[in-house]
Structures are given as structure tokens and as C-alpha cells.
Write an enzyme that holds these catalytic residues in place. Structure first.
Site, mmCIF file in Angstrom:
data_model
loop_
_atom_site.group_PDB
_atom_site.id
_atom_site.type_symbol
_atom_site.label_atom_id
_atom_site.label_comp_id
_atom_site.label_asym_id
_atom_site.label_seq_id
_atom_site.Cartn_x
_atom_site.Cartn_y
_atom_site.Cartn_z
ATOM 1 N N ARG A 147 12.033 5.792 15.362
ATOM 2 C CA ARG A 147 12.380 6.269 14.018
ATOM 3 C C ARG A 147 12.953 5.091 13.248
ATOM 4 N NH1 ARG A 147 17.246 10.324 11.976
ATOM 5 N NH2 ARG A 147 18.425 8.404 11.770
ATOM 6 N N TYR A 159 20.963 7.525 3.874
ATOM 7 C CA TYR A 159 21.126 8.159 5.176
ATOM 8 C C TYR A 159 20.557 7.274 6.299
ATOM 9 C CZ TYR A 159 19.978 10.707 9.275
ATOM 10 O OH TYR A 159 19.855 11.031 10.582
ATOM 11 N N ASP A 210 13.177 10.020 8.918
ATOM 12 C CA ASP A 210 13.989 11.204 8.604
ATOM 13 C C ASP A 210 14.403 11.150 7.138
ATOM 14 O OD1 ASP A 210 15.728 13.340 8.555
ATOM 15 O OD2 ASP A 210 16.883 12.712 10.326
ATOM 16 N N HIS A 212 16.157 13.594 5.752
ATOM 17 C CA HIS A 212 17.478 14.238 5.775
ATOM 18 C C HIS A 212 17.730 15.124 4.555
ATOM 19 C CE1 HIS A 212 21.559 14.372 7.660
ATOM 20 N NE2 HIS A 212 20.810 14.131 8.722
ATOM 21 N N GLU A 236 10.473 13.846 8.726
ATOM 22 C CA GLU A 236 11.412 14.895 9.167
ATOM 23 C C GLU A 236 12.272 15.400 8.010
ATOM 24 O OE1 GLU A 236 13.835 13.413 12.353
ATOM 25 O OE2 GLU A 236 15.458 14.782 11.874
ATOM 26 N N GLU A 262 16.375 20.766 13.065
ATOM 27 C CA GLU A 262 17.571 20.402 13.832
ATOM 28 C C GLU A 262 18.772 21.258 13.455
ATOM 29 O OE1 GLU A 262 17.853 16.224 12.714
ATOM 30 O OE2 GLU A 262 19.627 16.664 11.543
ATOM 31 N N ARG A 283 12.052 21.226 15.640
ATOM 32 C CA ARG A 283 13.118 20.376 16.190
ATOM 33 C C ARG A 283 14.340 21.136 16.690
ATOM 34 N NH1 ARG A 283 14.108 15.571 16.029
ATOM 35 N NH2 ARG A 283 16.033 15.508 14.818
ATOM 36 N N GLU A 339 13.875 13.442 20.768
ATOM 37 C CA GLU A 339 14.740 12.395 20.204
ATOM 38 C C GLU A 339 15.733 11.939 21.270
ATOM 39 O OE1 GLU A 339 17.167 13.746 16.961
ATOM 40 O OE2 GLU A 339 17.637 11.710 16.290
ATOM 41 N N TRP A 402 23.367 16.317 1.907
ATOM 42 C CA TRP A 402 23.570 15.110 2.739
ATOM 43 C C TRP A 402 22.481 15.047 3.791
ATOM 44 C CZ3 TRP A 402 24.705 14.371 8.020
ATOM 45 C CH2 TRP A 402 24.822 12.990 8.371
#
Ligand code: GCO
Ligand code: MG
Length: 402
Positions: A147, A159, A210, A212, A236, A262, A283, A339, A402
Site C-alpha cells: 500500500r 492521511y 487508501d 480513507h 480503499e 474496516e 475488509r 493487511e 478523517w
């Protein structure tokens, strides 16, 4: 085999971890991760006040019934706190069942479906130069999938740019750190990053990224399209997923594979995403989605739609979660990737474990149970240290994801 005792152990060997330990009248014990980054004490209270009292005296073998008791039996269902607490019980009970059968948990699930678990690590840097160097170091360590995250020129606090090369710790203050976000700068920059990474490292290594939750669906569609030439393994969390339908818009505009989940804690958080084939990788993890027992249901649903697993495995998920996840991954038919952000040496010492990394793959080892334990004496040397995850604002001060 009856549950005679259960207790919560909070320790901070580099970062905070919450662990549930369950003991039985046959002398066997099991552990499960209950860590919810920045909200640790909420899960501790849920376990101590509402879960442990009802566990004492129950049959440790009855994993499914105990799961149903804690989920269906509680009027207030779901949510990250409840599901992390249930996950800890579930993991500890699978650990005990494995030890009682003298088998690693993957054998109880149906046996290994593969020789090892493909993992991805995190390469990050303050700029493109640092990030491409970090990708090179991961390739040297044997990783087949990486990643990549980079600081964005003009964006304070993008991020994924962390402290430490092999682990990343976003929870950094007793009050949340405020970061700034600029979507235009990011959208212009991301293709430049991956163009450079492909030029420096070729086409063989799998690259992941990612987002995020920072983009709207149409922005995510644009990003996915602009990254297509660089053949990402996945993009992601490209947009928040409370509204599962949002992913239809992203999907319409790009063939970059999508991963999400996630922060999901139940099959209901991803049912539409899976059934409408709006994602490619789910995830959800052992610790935040109700343990092995619930993850198994999510994976079974996903398998009907050719959605594969790609469980969260950041540093804030403890080795007890990682161990359990690796048994699951070695077995689950529709496995995609896992991950793997490493833990600090202090954490590895507190949680002795049988899993090991070789040539880009992890293997859970063959110890009975989940193959991870906790050294309580050592754990007691690292007291809880409250830390919060950051928040993000746009440059004009508007609160953002975030
Ligand atoms: C990831 C995640 C993490 C989270 C962290 C929050 O993909 O690994 O996004 O880095 O931010 O787990 O606690
Ligand atoms: Mg993520």
C-alpha cells in the site's frame, strides 16, 4: 468444559491494546482482541459490566450459542463497541476449542485452502521520493503487495504518512489532532504518485491505496478512472459507506477494484455492497466484526458474488486479532489479501505468537488454538496511555471525514 473466569487486560506496549482472557475448569484458557482505537475504555466497560458476568458458568464449547446469546439476546444490537466485545469472546472461545482439540483453528474451520496468506505492507513518505524509496524497501523485504501513501504538496496532514517504517500509528494525542484536507490537490497528485511508482518498480508488484473516506462518490469515480493505467490491486474506502448505494456511482465510472469495510461491524453494513457487486474486497476484521463466527457469514455471502476478503490488519489490531485472522485467511475459500502492519518489538514480546512472515506471505503456525498468548506480567509493565484518532477539516474550517 465450563467458563470459570474472564478478565480484561489493558496494556500499552507502544500502543494501547485491550485483551479478553477466558479461563475454564479444565485449565485451558483463550484470548481475544477487543481493541477499538481511541475508544478502548468503552469496550472494557461493555465487557466488564455486561458480558463477563453472563459468561461465568457457561459451556466454553458452545461458541455459536454464546455468540447468539450476546448478539440476539441483547436488546441493543450491533455497533463497534458491542461487536468488538462479542469478537473478543468469540476469538477466545475458538482459541480454547482449538487447544481442547489439539488443533490450530484453521483445521477446525475446514483446513488450509492455501500454503500461505498473501499480505500487504504500508509504504509511506512525506513526498513522492520518500514513498518510492519506502516501496523499494518493502520489495526488498519480500512483500508482493504494498500500500502506498504520500504527503500531498500543499495539504497539511494528508492521511497515511506516519511515524515508523513498518508500523503506522494515527492515534497521537490525548485530544484529537486537527488535520487539514484539500480534495483538489489530492486528486491532482495521486496519479503522479502511482505513475512514478510503476516507473520505478515495474508492473509485477501489487500496489494498493487508501483514500480513507475523503472523497464524494463522483470524486472517487474520477480518482479510480485516473488510476486505471497503474493497475491498482484496490482503491480503499474511497467514499463513506453509510449509504451503500453511493458505491453505484463510483462503480459506473471506474474499473479500479474497490475495497471497503474496516469500520463495518456487521453483515448488514455490507449486504447491499456485496449483493449488488459494488465492491471487490470486503475488509471486515475478526476484532471489529463479531469474531470468526460472524466473519464466516460475511465471507460466505461475499463468495456468492465473487467478492473476496481483504481484512483490516493495522497496528492497532492486536497480535491476538492477527493470529485469529490468519487462521481464517488460510481457510476461507474466497480469500483475497490480508493487511499486515507490524507491531513494535515490545508488543510482540507481550503477545508471544506462532505466526511468521516469509516471502510476502504470513502463516499462522500449527500451535493449537489461535497460536497467540499474552504475557500478563509483562503486560502489567505498560499502563494504559489514552490516545485519540485525529479529525479532519477542509481549509475553510468545515469538518470533514478523517
Ligand atoms: C488501514 C486503516 C488504518 C486506520 C486505523 C484506525 O487501512 O490500515 O485505514 O490505518 O486508520 O486502523 O485506527
Ligand atoms: Mg484503511
Amino acid at each position: 468444559m465450563k467458563i470459570t473466569n474472564a478478565r480484561v487486560i489493558v496494556t500499552c506496549p507502544g500502543r494501547n491494546f485491550v485483551t479478553l482472557k477466558i479461563e475454564t475448569d479444565e485449565g485451558l484458557h483463550g484470548i481475544g482482541d477487543a481493541t477499538l482505537n481511541g475508544r478502548e475504555k468503552a469496550v472494557v466497560a461493555y465487557l466488564e459490566d455486561h458480558v463477563i458476568p453472563v459468561l461465568i458458568g457457561k459451556e466454553a464449547n458452545r461458541i455459536e450459542d454464546i455468540w447468539q446469546y450476546l448478539y440476539r439476546g441483547a436488546y441493543w444490537r450491533r455497533g463497534p463497541v458491542t461487536m468488538s466485545a462479542i469478537a473478543a469472546v468469540d476469538t477466545a472461545l475458538w482459541d480454547i476449542k482449538g487447544k481442547a482439540a489439539n488443533m490450530p483453528v484453521y483445521e477446525l474451520l475446514g483446513g488450509a485452502s492455501r500454503e500461505g496468506v498473501l499480505v500487504y505492507g504500508h509504504a509511506n513518505g512525506a513526498d513522492i521520493e520518500e514513498t518510492t524509496d519506502a516501496v523499494g524497501r518493502y520489495i526488498e523485504l519480500g512483500y508482493k503487495a504494498i500500500r502506498a501513501q504520500s504527503g500531498v504538496p500543499g495539504v497539511k496532514g494528508a492521511y497515511g504518512v506516519g511515524r515508523g517504517d513498518l508500523y503506522y500509528e494515527p492515534a497521537d494525542g490525548t485530544l484529537p489532532t486537527e488535520t487539514l484536507w484539500n480534495t483538489s490537490a489530492y486528486l491532482n497528485f495521486a496519479p503522479q504518485l502511482f505513475d512514478r511508482l510503476r516507473r520505478d518498480h515495474g508492473n509485477e508488484v501489487e500496489l494498493l491505496h487508501d483514500v480513507h473516506h475523503r472523497l464524494t462518490p463522483i470524486e472517487a469515480g474520477r480518482l479510480g478512472k485516473s488510476l486505471e493505467p497503474y493497475r491498482l490491486f484496490w482503491m480503499e474506502d474511497c467514499t463513506p459507506a453509510e449509504n451503500q448505494e453511493a458505491f453505484k456511482l463510483v462503480r459506473q465510472h471506474t474499473v479500479t477494484p474497490l475495497a471497503v469495510g474496516e469500520i463495518f461491524n456487521s453483515i448488514h453494513d455490507c449486504r447491499e455492497l456485496i449483493q449488488n457487486q459494488l465492491i471487490d474486497y470486503i475488509r471486515t476484521t475478526v476484532v471489529h466484526a463479531g469474531g470468526i463466527t460472524h466473519l464466516r457469514q460475511i465471507a460466505a455471502l461475499a463468495s456468492l458474488y465473487q467478492v473476496r476478503t481483504g481484512s483490516h490488519g493495522a497496528t492497532d489490531l492486536s497480535p491476538a486479532c492477527m493470529g485469529a485472522a490468519l487462521h481464517f485467511d488460510l481457510w476461507v475459500p474466497n480469500f483475497g489479501i490480508q493487511e499486515y502492519m507490524r507491531h513494535t518489538p515490545e508488543t510482540d514480546e507481550v503477545f508471544p505468537h506462532s505466526y511468521s512472515f516469509k516471502d510476502g506471505y504470513l502463516h499462522p503456525g500449527t500451535s493449537p488454538g489461535i497460536g497467540v498468548d499474552i504475557d500478563e506480567t509483562l503486560a502489567a509493565k505498560y499502563p494504559y496511555d489514552p490516545k485519540q484518532l485525529p479529525v479532519a477539516r477542509l481549509e475553510d474550517g468545515t469538518m470533514w471525514n478523517w
